[in-house]
Design an enzyme around this catalytic site. Structure first.
Site, mmCIF file in Angstrom:
data_model
loop_
_atom_site.group_PDB
_atom_site.id
_atom_site.type_symbol
_atom_site.label_atom_id
_atom_site.label_comp_id
_atom_site.label_asym_id
_atom_site.label_seq_id
_atom_site.Cartn_x
_atom_site.Cartn_y
_atom_site.Cartn_z
ATOM 1 N N TYR A 28 70.494 39.913 84.796
ATOM 2 C CA TYR A 28 69.421 40.419 85.658
ATOM 3 C C TYR A 28 69.404 39.692 87.005
ATOM 4 C CZ TYR A 28 67.134 43.225 82.013
ATOM 5 O OH TYR A 28 66.836 44.173 81.064
ATOM 6 N N HIS A 43 64.118 45.278 84.155
ATOM 7 C CA HIS A 43 63.656 44.174 83.309
ATOM 8 C C HIS A 43 62.251 44.417 82.778
ATOM 9 C CE1 HIS A 43 61.835 40.208 82.479
ATOM 10 N NE2 HIS A 43 63.052 39.877 82.055
#
Length: 268
Positions: A28, A43
């Protein structure tokens, strides 16, 4: 689309056994360099279908040579390979590649151990031709689960290879259909797929006491570990090529963004 990153450990010669969550977090962070907005959306929310949310990427870290003690993996070689797979070429793959060029390293911090890998190369892997009969081997375990009533409470049950294949196929098909509808934003009209395990592999595994299930601890910061059980066995899939392609790119089963369900084609 699938990427292969060649890595070399820089700051440590050890790695936590339970690195899945930390490696996912590192992915991420790289994605954030390409698009902070998309990284946050993926996310925090993800793509919704039938009240389920999907991140549409999976990964696998393969270490060249290791040993271990009771606390952690020892990197006897600094070299490693990281596979990244996603059907989201414009949003995920492109932004992730931007991140690899910007950062040029990936940091895994788990259970007090920080391991930094330099990114040596990044390449796009050729895609297999998806047909209505495919044989796959697992790079990472496949996680499929259902809710069962135990003593008046609902509990998560993780399927094993020797469970009822009809139930496994039912859960797997629904998982793939949900992903398909979220990716393409349209209702699925096909007839689904049918999975069968490699029986010869299962027999050989039984003779050598090789486990066909793997338990992995997902350790998040300041939270109790989540024990996830995955199945690890070659399998054949017959049926709809669109669902098979979704599974190949996004991962088969659940917990894909934690590194589960990544497979490769067995061309035997």
């Amino acid at each position: 689309m699938r990427l292969l990153l060649k890595l070399r450990a820089k700051t440590s010669d050890k790695l936590s056994f339970n690195y899945n969550y930390s490696l996912s977090a590192a992915i991420y962070k790289l994605l954030n360099f390409g698009s902070p907005e998309f990284s946050s959306f993926l996310h925090d929310i993800g793509y919704e279908s039938n009240n389920k949310y999907y991140k549409f990427f999976t990964f696998a870290l393969q270490l060249e040579k290791t040993s271990f003690n009771k606390k952690y993996l020892i990197l006897d070689s600094p070299n490693a390979s990281l596979y990244i797979s996603s059907p989201l070429v414009d949003d995920f793959i492109k932004n992730f590649v931007i991140g690899t060029f910007e950062k040029q390293s990936i940091e895994i911090y788990a259970e007090g151990i920080k391991t930094t890998f330099n990114i040596i190369t990044t390449e796009i892997l050729p895609e297999p031709i998806i047909t209505n009969k495919m044989i796959f081997k697992m790079i990472t375990p496949m996680v499929l689960s259902t809710q069962i009533n135990f003593n008046g409470k609902l509990n998560t049950y993780y399927f094993r290879v020797d469970d009822d294949l009809k139930k496994i196929n039912k859960v797997l098909n629904q998982n793939l259909i949900n992903k398909y509808e979220a990716i393409y934003n349209k209702k699925y009209e096909g007839k689904g797929i049918e999975l069968t395990w490699d029986y010869d592999y299962m027999v050989k595994a039984a003779k050598t006491n090789k486990k066909l299930t793997k338990k992995v601890s997902i350790i998040k910061d300041y939270e109790s570990p989540i024990e996830v059980v995955g199945m690890f066995c070659p399998f054949e899939i017959k049926g709809d090529t669109e669902l098979t392609k979704v599974g190949y790119e996004a991962g088969f089963g659940s917990q894909n963004a934690m590194g589960f369900g990544l497979v490769y084609e067995d061309k035997k």
